[in-house]
Design an enzyme around this catalytic site. Structure first.
Site, PDB file in Angstrom:
ATOM      1  CB  SER A   1     -28.521  46.309 -35.486  1.00  0.00           C
ATOM      2  OG  SER A   1     -28.137  47.479 -36.197  1.00  0.00           O
TER       3      SER A   1
ATOM      4  CB  THR B   1      -2.020   7.235 -21.951  1.00  0.00           C
ATOM      5  OG1 THR B   1      -1.719   5.952 -21.416  1.00  0.00           O
ATOM      6  CG2 THR B   1      -0.714   7.990 -22.188  1.00  0.00           C
ATOM      7  CG  HIS B   2      -5.833   4.978 -22.800  1.00  0.00           C
ATOM      8  ND1 HIS B   2      -6.505   4.869 -23.998  1.00  0.00           N
ATOM      9  CD2 HIS B   2      -4.524   4.764 -23.083  1.00  0.00           C
ATOM     10  CE1 HIS B   2      -5.642   4.578 -24.968  1.00  0.00           C
ATOM     11  NE2 HIS B   2      -4.426   4.517 -24.438  1.00  0.00           N
TER      12      HIS B   2
ATOM     13  CD  GLN C   1     -28.997  44.730 -38.292  1.00  0.00           C
ATOM     14  OE1 GLN C   1     -28.841  45.735 -38.991  1.00  0.00           O
ATOM     15  NE2 GLN C   1     -30.164  44.410 -37.780  1.00  0.00           N
TER      16      GLN C   1
ATOM     17  CE  LYS D   1     -20.547  18.700  -3.943  1.00  0.00           C
ATOM     18  NZ  LYS D   1     -21.823  18.413  -4.611  1.00  0.00           N
TER      19      LYS D   1
ATOM     20  CD  GLU E   1     -18.234  21.983 -11.625  1.00  0.00           C
ATOM     21  OE1 GLU E   1     -18.663  20.837 -11.550  1.00  0.00           O
ATOM     22  OE2 GLU E   1     -18.542  22.877 -10.810  1.00  0.00           O
TER      23      GLU E   1
ATOM     24  CG  ASN F   1     -19.891  22.292  -5.680  1.00  0.00           C
ATOM     25  OD1 ASN F   1     -19.517  21.192  -5.264  1.00  0.00           O
ATOM     26  ND2 ASN F   1     -21.115  22.767  -5.507  1.00  0.00           N
TER      27      ASN F   1
ATOM     28  CG  ASN G   1     -23.580  48.311 -47.365  1.00  0.00           C
ATOM     29  OD1 ASN G   1     -24.380  48.387 -46.436  1.00  0.00           O
ATOM     30  ND2 ASN G   1     -23.954  48.095 -48.616  1.00  0.00           N
TER      31      ASN G   1
ATOM     32  CE1 TYR H   1     -24.112  44.667 -44.307  1.00  0.00           C
ATOM     33  CE2 TYR H   1     -26.184  45.137 -45.427  1.00  0.00           C
ATOM     34  CZ  TYR H   1     -25.473  44.939 -44.265  1.00  0.00           C
ATOM     35  OH  TYR H   1     -26.117  44.990 -43.054  1.00  0.00           O
TER      36      TYR H   1
HETATM   37  N1  ARG Z   1     -26.838  47.711 -39.121  1.00  0.00           N
HETATM   38  C1  ARG Z   1     -26.259  47.264 -40.340  1.00  0.00           C
HETATM   39  C2  ARG Z   1     -25.361  46.029 -40.084  1.00  0.00           C
HETATM   40  O1  ARG Z   1     -25.079  45.790 -38.976  1.00  0.00           O
HETATM   41  C3  ARG Z   1     -25.421  48.341 -40.933  1.00  0.00           C
HETATM   42  C4  ARG Z   1     -25.297  48.267 -42.419  1.00  0.00           C
HETATM   43  C5  ARG Z   1     -26.606  48.455 -43.044  1.00  0.00           C
HETATM   44  N2  ARG Z   1     -26.528  48.552 -44.461  1.00  0.00           N
HETATM   45  C6  ARG Z   1     -27.590  48.424 -45.258  1.00  0.00           C
HETATM   46  N3  ARG Z   1     -27.385  48.482 -46.492  1.00  0.00           N
HETATM   47  N4  ARG Z   1     -28.783  48.217 -44.753  1.00  0.00           N
HETATM   48  O2  ARG Z   1     -24.984  45.323 -40.984  1.00  0.00           O
END
Ligand code: ARG
Length: 466
Positions: free
Chosen positions: A29, A161-162, A328, A289, A296, A291, A116, A323
């Site tokens: 991650s 309205t409407h 993640q 134009k 939007e 815009n 965690n 957890y």
């Molecule tokens: N990268 C993990 C997350 O975003 C961090 C926690 C990971 N914990 C684990 N037990 N693998 O959740």
């Protein structure tokens, strides 16, 4: 000095072969959670200080760790930090670098902690800061709306309205309707912040820790108002992310409604407003134009934010305690929501005060479409005709006017009298636009006098946050 990349994964001990390269990248991650670095370092620093305070680490060890973490912060901010996929996430990247920098003492930082409770803490710290930024951006927009309303308290436009002309209203009143939505948005943001500002740290992996920790000490250092009261809930709860995205969803729904009005009003059919050129773009094929891209796009952004809310709800619905790696997946929708909602608030905050009202166009639109027909009915009621009968009389008069291609004020008294003999010369003043809006002079009404009062109240409300 050991190279960070030579450091084994902290959990490698149990494994008999290295992680598959694809799986490594698939489960990592760091590419997106590295944006939590500042809060990860703040959380780690507070955790280390607490370990020192409780006699779990020595004072020297704590100082070494804190100095190392400061060093890393600097490296990251100077763009000299090398993020490694192999080290999975922001937490293990920073921890590995700490050990690279300060040696074995770095390995003591994770005492009494798990990724965690660490990640849940980081996200809360990060979101708390972003909420404060959102608050400022929203307040700025609200201020812009109120000051524009202050300039347009007497401007008359058709109320719909409407999307059919209904009754005349003042433009200031319409703008303050937007403001009223935003007051609720602000209130909801404050409410959301309360539950974000609760510390999971100390829950460790799920069951708490065997070390004599002091969670209140860490919470105090990090400015958390409360500590999570159950370790299982602490590490698995993502309600606060869902609440923030819910907040953002309602807000963007409001901004999208406003956008719709801006797009309509800016069109050649309405011509109620001019959006300054700097908030518009042209067409590559049609030279004429201009815009309204900003409204939007804001209207369009609602789609991804609602989508992010559904992502998070779906992410959580099947998770048994505590957890799970699923969690993640909370980050990208959250980050996307934050980035986009800040962009929308910023764009609106800049654009709304610059919007120019075409008062003449608004007024002549209000004069069309029999917008004072209800006033005529109210006039008859005041002369003792029951409302339903009055409604019938006016309906017939309107049908007559449509036939004659004229408006109600253009009808002669004689013509009016065909529909009701109790109509007198004084009818003409109730048919004027000013008469119509001025007559709605009660709290929450559209009369200029009320709008001026509402502007004053709004200014007072906003002043408490300046
Ligand atoms: N990268 C993990 C997350 O975003 C961090 C926690 C990971 N914990 C684990 N037990 N693998 O959740």
């Amino acid at each position: 000095m050991t190279n960070k990349n030579d450091i084994e994964k902290p959990w490698q001990g149990r494994f008999s072969e290295p992680t598959d390269k694809f799986v490594e990248a698939f489960t990592a991650s760091v590419t997106f959670d590295k944006r939590l670095y500042k809060h990860d370092i703040a959380g780690s620093t507070a955790h280390a200080r607490m370990l020192g305070e409780c006699g779990i680490l020595s004072k020297d060890e704590v100082e070494t760790i804190c100095r190392g973490l400061q060093n890393i912060l600097q490296q990251i901010e100077d763009d000299k930090f090398e993020w490694s996929i192999k080290l999975e996430d922001v937490h293990m990247n920073i921890e590995a670098q700490l050990t690279t920098l300060i040696g074995d003492t770095g390995k003591k930082l994770h005492t009494g902690r798990s990724r965690n409770d660490q990640v849940a803490t980081d996200v809360r710290l990060y979101l708390r800061e972003e909420i404060d930024t959102c608050k400022q951006l929203l307040l700025n927009l609200m201020h812009g709306v109120v000051e524009l309303a202050a300039n347009e308290t007497d401007t008359i436009m058709p109320g719909f309205t409407h999307l059919q002309t209904a009754q005349p209203v003042t433009f200031g009143h319409h703008l303050l309707a937007w403001y009223s939505m935003m007051v609720r948005d602000l209130d909801r943001l404050f409410d959301c912040r309360k539950r974000v500002n609760c510390m999971p740290l100390g829950a460790a992996a799920l069951a708490g820790t065997t070390y004599p920790i002091n969670r209140h000490f860490t919470a105090e250092l990090l400015g958390f108002e409360t500590i999570a009261t159950n370790s299982l809930d602490a590490v698995s709860d993502r309600d606060f992310v869902i609440e923030y995205i819910s907040w953002a969803s309602i807000l963007i729904m409001h901004l999208s409604r406003i956008s719709e009005e801006l797009v309509l009003w800016n069109s050649a059919r309405f011509k109620f407003i001019d959006l300054p050129d700097r908030f518009c773009t042209g067409s590559s094929i049609m030279p004429q134009k201009k815009n309204p891209d900003v409204p939007e796009l804001v209207r369009g952004k609602s789609g991804r934010i609602f989508g992010n809310l559904v992502s998070l709800l779906t992410l959580m619905k099947g998770q048994a305690l505590a957890y799970n790696k699923d969690n993640q997946e909370d980050k990208e929708p959250l980050f996307d929501t934050i980035d986009n909602i800040k962009g929308c608030l910023r764009a609106f905050g800049d654009m709304i005060p610059a919007l120019v009202a075409n008062r003449d166009e608004m007024r002549s639109a209000a004069a069309e479409g029999f917008s004072t027909a209800t006033d005529l009915a109210d006039y008859l009621v005041k002369k003792d005709l029951p409302f339903r009968d009055a409604h019938e009389v006016v309906g017939k008069a309107v049908a007559f006017a449509i036939n004659k291609h004229c408006d109600l004020p253009a009808m002669t008294l004689e013509q009016f009298k065909q529909f009701s003999p109790i109509i007198e010369d004084d009818v003409y003043k109730v048919l004027t636009l000013e008469g119509s809006v001025n007559a709605r002079n009660h709290a929450g009404g559209t009369a200029p006098e009320q709008v001026k009062l509402a502007v004053e109240q709004a200014r007072e409300y906003l002043a408490q946050y300046r």
